[in-house]
Design a protein around this motif. Structure first.
Motif, PDB file in Angstrom:
ATOM      1  N   ILE A   1      38.094 -27.175  -7.260  1.00 25.00           N
ATOM      2  CA  ILE A   1      37.599 -26.285  -6.201  1.00 25.00           C
ATOM      3  C   ILE A   1      37.039 -25.009  -6.821  1.00 25.00           C
ATOM      4  O   ILE A   1      35.962 -24.540  -6.445  1.00 25.00           O
ATOM      5  N   VAL A   2      37.765 -24.436  -7.763  1.00 31.81           N
ATOM      6  CA  VAL A   2      37.315 -23.205  -8.421  1.00 31.81           C
ATOM      7  C   VAL A   2      36.009 -23.453  -9.172  1.00 31.81           C
ATOM      8  O   VAL A   2      35.051 -22.677  -9.068  1.00 31.81           O
ATOM      9  N   ARG A   3      35.955 -24.544  -9.900  1.00 32.09           N
ATOM     10  CA  ARG A   3      34.796 -24.853 -10.742  1.00 32.09           C
ATOM     11  C   ARG A   3      33.564 -25.259  -9.927  1.00 32.09           C
ATOM     12  O   ARG A   3      32.435 -25.157 -10.417  1.00 32.09           O
ATOM     13  N   ALA A   4      33.770 -25.702  -8.691  1.00 30.65           N
ATOM     14  CA  ALA A   4      32.665 -26.221  -7.878  1.00 30.65           C
ATOM     15  C   ALA A   4      31.548 -25.208  -7.673  1.00 30.65           C
ATOM     16  O   ALA A   4      30.388 -25.577  -7.536  1.00 30.65           O
ATOM     17  N   GLY A   5      31.881 -23.925  -7.661  1.00 26.12           N
ATOM     18  CA  GLY A   5      30.855 -22.907  -7.441  1.00 26.12           C
ATOM     19  C   GLY A   5      30.157 -22.428  -8.693  1.00 26.12           C
ATOM     20  O   GLY A   5      29.165 -21.691  -8.610  1.00 26.12           O
ATOM     21  N   ALA A   6      30.642 -22.833  -9.866  1.00 21.51           N
ATOM     22  CA  ALA A   6      30.087 -22.303 -11.110  1.00 21.51           C
ATOM     23  C   ALA A   6      28.623 -22.693 -11.312  1.00 21.51           C
ATOM     24  O   ALA A   6      27.772 -21.828 -11.540  1.00 21.51           O
ATOM     25  N   VAL A   7      28.314 -23.971 -11.214  1.00 23.64           N
ATOM     26  CA  VAL A   7      26.941 -24.440 -11.458  1.00 23.64           C
ATOM     27  C   VAL A   7      25.954 -23.932 -10.414  1.00 23.64           C
ATOM     28  O   VAL A   7      24.879 -23.428 -10.766  1.00 23.64           O
ATOM     29  N   PRO A   8      26.264 -24.017  -9.079  1.00 24.09           N
ATOM     30  CA  PRO A   8      25.291 -23.528  -8.097  1.00 24.09           C
ATOM     31  C   PRO A   8      25.150 -22.006  -8.069  1.00 24.09           C
ATOM     32  O   PRO A   8      24.297 -21.495  -7.349  1.00 24.09           O
TER      33      PRO A   8
ATOM     34  N   ASP B   1      38.970 -37.449  -4.592  1.00 20.52           N
ATOM     35  CA  ASP B   1      38.058 -37.590  -5.725  1.00 20.52           C
ATOM     36  C   ASP B   1      37.382 -36.262  -6.041  1.00 20.52           C
ATOM     37  O   ASP B   1      37.109 -35.458  -5.146  1.00 20.52           O
ATOM     38  N   ARG B   2      37.081 -36.070  -7.313  1.00 21.66           N
ATOM     39  CA  ARG B   2      36.404 -34.851  -7.754  1.00 21.66           C
ATOM     40  C   ARG B   2      35.078 -34.653  -7.026  1.00 21.66           C
ATOM     41  O   ARG B   2      34.752 -33.558  -6.575  1.00 21.66           O
ATOM     42  N   ALA B   3      34.292 -35.712  -6.909  1.00 18.75           N
ATOM     43  CA  ALA B   3      32.976 -35.611  -6.269  1.00 18.75           C
ATOM     44  C   ALA B   3      33.089 -35.171  -4.813  1.00 18.75           C
ATOM     45  O   ALA B   3      32.259 -34.403  -4.323  1.00 18.75           O
ATOM     46  N   VAL B   4      34.113 -35.652  -4.106  1.00 14.13           N
ATOM     47  CA  VAL B   4      34.308 -35.271  -2.705  1.00 14.13           C
ATOM     48  C   VAL B   4      34.671 -33.795  -2.609  1.00 14.13           C
ATOM     49  O   VAL B   4      34.152 -33.063  -1.762  1.00 14.13           O
ATOM     50  N   THR B   5      35.555 -33.329  -3.494  1.00 11.23           N
ATOM     51  CA  THR B   5      35.960 -31.927  -3.496  1.00 11.23           C
ATOM     52  C   THR B   5      34.765 -31.013  -3.770  1.00 11.23           C
ATOM     53  O   THR B   5      34.570 -30.008  -3.076  1.00 11.23           O
ATOM     54  N   VAL B   6      33.960 -31.359  -4.765  1.00  6.47           N
ATOM     55  CA  VAL B   6      32.775 -30.563  -5.106  1.00  6.47           C
ATOM     56  C   VAL B   6      31.791 -30.560  -3.951  1.00  6.47           C
ATOM     57  O   VAL B   6      31.251 -29.513  -3.568  1.00  6.47           O
ATOM     58  N   ARG B   7      31.558 -31.739  -3.362  1.00  7.26           N
ATOM     59  CA  ARG B   7      30.614 -31.826  -2.245  1.00  7.26           C
ATOM     60  C   ARG B   7      31.072 -30.977  -1.064  1.00  7.26           C
ATOM     61  O   ARG B   7      30.269 -30.285  -0.433  1.00  7.26           O
ATOM     62  N   ASN B   8      32.372 -31.021  -0.747  1.00 12.13           N
ATOM     63  CA  ASN B   8      32.894 -30.223   0.358  1.00 12.13           C
ATOM     64  C   ASN B   8      32.695 -28.732   0.122  1.00 12.13           C
ATOM     65  O   ASN B   8      32.302 -27.998   1.022  1.00 12.13           O
ATOM     66  N   TRP B   9      32.972 -28.276  -1.104  1.00  8.49           N
ATOM     67  CA  TRP B   9      32.816 -26.851  -1.407  1.00  8.49           C
ATOM     68  C   TRP B   9      31.356 -26.432  -1.270  1.00  8.49           C
ATOM     69  O   TRP B   9      31.049 -25.429  -0.643  1.00  8.49           O
ATOM     70  N   ARG B  10      30.474 -27.220  -1.860  1.00  8.87           N
ATOM     71  CA  ARG B  10      29.048 -26.846  -1.856  1.00  8.87           C
ATOM     72  C   ARG B  10      28.441 -26.949  -0.465  1.00  8.87           C
ATOM     73  O   ARG B  10      27.602 -26.130  -0.083  1.00  8.87           O
ATOM     74  N   ARG B  11      28.887 -27.923   0.300  1.00 17.39           N
ATOM     75  CA  ARG B  11      28.399 -28.051   1.675  1.00 17.39           C
ATOM     76  C   ARG B  11      28.847 -26.849   2.513  1.00 17.39           C
ATOM     77  O   ARG B  11      28.080 -26.310   3.309  1.00 17.39           O
ATOM     78  N   GLY B  12      30.094 -26.409   2.308  1.00 18.89           N
ATOM     79  CA  GLY B  12      30.619 -25.273   3.065  1.00 18.89           C
ATOM     80  C   GLY B  12      30.025 -23.933   2.656  1.00 18.89           C
ATOM     81  O   GLY B  12      30.123 -22.961   3.402  1.00 18.89           O
ATOM     82  N   HIS B  13      29.421 -23.859   1.468  1.00 23.67           N
ATOM     83  CA  HIS B  13      28.877 -22.595   0.969  1.00 23.67           C
ATOM     84  C   HIS B  13      27.361 -22.613   0.804  1.00 23.67           C
ATOM     85  O   HIS B  13      26.805 -21.676   0.241  1.00 23.67           O
ATOM     86  N   ARG B  14      26.689 -23.648   1.304  1.00 25.26           N
ATOM     87  CA  ARG B  14      25.258 -23.784   1.023  1.00 25.26           C
ATOM     88  C   ARG B  14      24.441 -22.606   1.519  1.00 25.26           C
ATOM     89  O   ARG B  14      23.508 -22.162   0.840  1.00 25.26           O
ATOM     90  N   TRP B  15      24.775 -22.058   2.705  1.00 24.01           N
ATOM     91  CA  TRP B  15      23.986 -20.946   3.240  1.00 24.01           C
ATOM     92  C   TRP B  15      24.272 -19.658   2.474  1.00 24.01           C
ATOM     93  O   TRP B  15      23.375 -18.834   2.273  1.00 24.01           O
ATOM     94  N   TRP B  16      25.518 -19.481   2.018  1.00 26.53           N
ATOM     95  CA  TRP B  16      25.841 -18.326   1.182  1.00 26.53           C
ATOM     96  C   TRP B  16      25.105 -18.416  -0.148  1.00 26.53           C
ATOM     97  O   TRP B  16      24.603 -17.397  -0.658  1.00 26.53           O
TER      98      TRP B  16
END
Length: 195
Positions: free
Chosen positions: A22-29, A94-109
């Protein structure tokens, strides 16, 4: 089968997501759009000039990375100390699901942050983009530190998905983490893809 956030998996079961993922999910975007915004901003002379803008941006990059990396460090440590063993019925997301959820929830930010970073180039060329990239670097460093704790304690830290508010694995709603052995799930310590 991957389970979406907050899904009830069965009687007494919980869906768990890796804290480091979850923490790492925002690093790349944050990192790559930040560098792109900095490059675009550096093309514009701006009010202060490129040299001042990029020097200010470099300083802001370092400050932002340190602040983000250290933010709520005590809370993460407290939750890790209070961690309990995950149950056999708990479902590991799964890692991919966790990353997708984080990025989907923060896409507008993320989009808004990128646009603001590009627009700030007219004032301080490149600085806004470097702040964004610094936030991404800070999240990556924080995930690495969580990974170091996981290796030291020979466990992986998980959090109930229904406790994660706005993508924050150390929010007020989180009472404690769950732990598994170091080979559980599909992500390595620190949240990277398992090789």
């Amino acid at each position: 089968m991957a389970v979406e956030r907050g899904t009830d998996v069965g009687r007494g079961a919980q869906s768990l997501a890796r804290v480091a993922v979850i923490v790492r999910a925002g690093a790349v975007p944050l990192w790559w759009p930040g560098l792109l915004a900095a490059a675009v901003g550096a093309l514009v002379p701006g009010l202060t000039g490129r040299r001042i803008g990029l020097l200010a941006g470099a300083a802001l990059f370092l400050v932002t990375a340190v602040v983000v990396a250290l933010a709520r460090g005590g809370r993460y440590a407290e939750l890790a100390r209070a961690a309990t063993r995950a149950g056999r019925t708990d479902f590991l997301q799964d890692r991919a699901v966790t990353v997708r959820n984080w990025r989907r929830g923060h896409r507008w930010w993320l989009l808004g942050g990128f646009l603001v970073a590009v627009a700030s180039g007219f004032l301080l060329p490149g600085a806004g983009g470097l702040v964004l990239a610094g936030a991404g670097a800070g999240l990556w460093i924080k995930a690495v530190r969580i990974g170091q704790r996981e290796r030291k304690n020979d466990v992986l830290y998980w959090v109930r998905t229904d406790w994660v508010e706005k993508g924050r694995p150390a929010g007020k709603k989180v009472a404690a983490y769950r732990t598994t052995g170091p080979v559980a799930g599909d992500a390595a310590p620190g949240g990277a893809r398992r090789r």
